[in-house]
Scaffold this active site. Structure first.
Site, PDB file in Angstrom:
ATOM      1  N   ASP A  62      10.343 -51.225   6.006  1.00 51.72           N
ATOM      2  CA  ASP A  62      11.663 -51.055   5.405  1.00 51.72           C
ATOM      3  C   ASP A  62      11.980 -49.574   5.186  1.00 51.72           C
ATOM      4  O   ASP A  62      12.394 -49.160   4.099  1.00 51.72           O
ATOM      5  CB  ASP A  62      11.790 -51.820   4.093  1.00 51.72           C
ATOM      6  CG  ASP A  62      13.259 -52.060   3.705  1.00 51.72           C
ATOM      7  OD1 ASP A  62      14.142 -51.568   4.426  1.00 51.72           O
ATOM      8  OD2 ASP A  62      13.504 -52.733   2.691  1.00 51.72           O
ATOM      9  N   SER A  97      18.334 -48.211  -4.031  1.00 50.18           N
ATOM     10  CA  SER A  97      17.522 -48.396  -2.836  1.00 50.18           C
ATOM     11  C   SER A  97      17.462 -47.114  -2.024  1.00 50.18           C
ATOM     12  O   SER A  97      18.480 -46.509  -1.706  1.00 50.18           O
ATOM     13  CB  SER A  97      18.110 -49.514  -1.975  1.00 50.18           C
ATOM     14  OG  SER A  97      17.252 -49.817  -0.900  1.00 50.18           O
ATOM     15  N   HIS A 145      16.799 -51.603   5.208  1.00 47.16           N
ATOM     16  CA  HIS A 145      17.766 -52.658   4.890  1.00 47.16           C
ATOM     17  C   HIS A 145      19.115 -52.087   4.483  1.00 47.16           C
ATOM     18  O   HIS A 145      20.139 -52.758   4.580  1.00 47.16           O
ATOM     19  CB  HIS A 145      17.221 -53.608   3.809  1.00 47.16           C
ATOM     20  CG  HIS A 145      17.212 -53.041   2.426  1.00 47.16           C
ATOM     21  ND1 HIS A 145      16.062 -52.591   1.801  1.00 47.16           N
ATOM     22  CD2 HIS A 145      18.205 -52.856   1.525  1.00 47.16           C
ATOM     23  CE1 HIS A 145      16.350 -52.163   0.590  1.00 47.16           C
ATOM     24  NE2 HIS A 145      17.653 -52.309   0.390  1.00 47.16           N
TER      25      HIS A 145
END
Length: 354
Positions: A127, A205, A97
């Site tokens: 992901d 992230s 993402h």
């Protein structure tokens, strides 16, 4: 707070979504074989101090600065996240993402050097993404293929929240729960997650979650935005088996079932005139392959695998991979003639993966 994300193979649906950890900076006008310890032997006992863990891993953590495809003539989205070097040849593991829709990318090393990066592999169901850079003297982190985590043990999260200057940020917490499943903002389910209370913020992230042996046990991915100290990392146990495929193929290998599965969304419903509002739509069914041999037809909607409800492709593949050692799986369908069930033979590759 999202009390219950999807769990196991029959996931209850959460009432709220979680927040991916990419930090939006500003919308502006404007040696590929991993062992338990690839670099040195090191201790595998979880007895390192937090400063020792940080010293071992921090040089492998990078900042990823991205510029996305313009959403309009005057708006370009830029963001930041983290990654971890997994191979001294320049491969960096991060989240998909973070790099979706990215037009250009710069990777910031722990030394302060900036270097261009490019996406060489991605998988939206897990992901995950691999970024490649050309740089010398890279230090690869030690990956833990099968983390033997216990609830309550200490873990360290390292990343670059908010793209702060001065290098990566370190936070410490405990493993709050294991084998969690949550629904992402994209409507897919992530499985095999480690829940931790280590402080994680936008920009973390793609950064590593590390145990007290200094080995990477997970990749930080998502947080519960309305909760306190609930965040999740993709478990290295789920990631590790796919790394070689991502490097060689540029994608994660999944067995050919003889059809293309597509998650049902409002736009898919409108495009195909569907009545069902959940499940996986079967397209391009090959009558000579397992699904077609079992009776699946174009336009069928798969709503369950072995009686476990299916809401999206993440649910579908998770159920298939955990369907036991029987030679077939039972698919529950919503088709043109109503509800039906069929037995789909398992491909040999799927049996081998179990």
């Amino acid at each position: 707070m999202c009390e219950n994300g999807p769990e196991s193979m029959s996931p209850p649906r959460p009432t709220c979504l979680l927040l991916c950890l990419t930090s939006l900076i500003t919308p502006f006008a404007h040696s590929a074989t991993w062992a338990a310890s690839p670099h040195g032997t090191g201790s595998t006992e979880k007895n390192l101090s937090v400063p020792a863990v940080v010293a071992k891993v921090r040089s492998s953590v990078v900042t990823i600065l991205t510029r996305g495809v313009p959403t309009s003539a005057s708006q370009i989205q830029s963001g930041s996240g983290s990654g971890v070097i997994i191979d001294d040849g320049g491969y960096i593991l991060t989240n998909n993402h973070l790099v979706t829709g990215v037009k250009s990318m710069v990777v910031g090393l722990s030394t302060g050097r900036l270097t261009p990066g490019r996406v060489v592999a991605r998988d939206f169901l897990l992901d995950l993404a691999l970024v490649k850079i050309n740089a010398q003297d890279l230090v690869a982190a030690t990956l833990h293929p099968k983390p033997d985590l216990e609830i309550g043990e200490s873990v360290v999260a390292i990343g670059n929240p908010l793209a702060l200057k001065g290098g990566s940020t370190v936070t410490v917490g405990v493993v709050s729960a294991l084998d969690r499943s949550v629904l992402t903002p994209d409507g897919e389910t992530l499985y095999d997650l480690i829940q931790t209370d280590a402080a994680i913020n936008p920009g973390n992230s793609g950064g590593p979650l590390v145990d007290l042996s200094g080995r990477v046990v997970g990749i930080n991915v998502i947080i519960a935005p309305s909760a306190q100290a609930i965040s999740y990392a993709l478990s290295m146990e789920a990631i590790y088996p796919h790394l070689q495929s991502m490097m060689v193929r540029g994608s994660i290998y999944r067995p050919d079932l003889g059809f293309t599965p597509v998650t049902i969304t409002p736009s898919i419903m409108a495009s195909f005139g569907l009545e069902g509002d959940r499940g996986v739509l079967a397209l391009q069914v090959d009558s000579s392959k397992p699904a077609g041999l079992g009776g699946l037809q174009d336009g069928d909607i798969i709503t369950a695998v072995d009686q476990h409800q299916i809401f999206n492709m993440g649910d579908f593949w998770h159920a298939l991979l955990r369907s036991g050692d029987q030679p077939t799986v039972q698919l529950t369908l919503h088709g043109k003639s109503g509800q039906a069930t069929l037995q789909m033979p398992k491909p040999a590759a799927l049996k081998a993966a179990q």
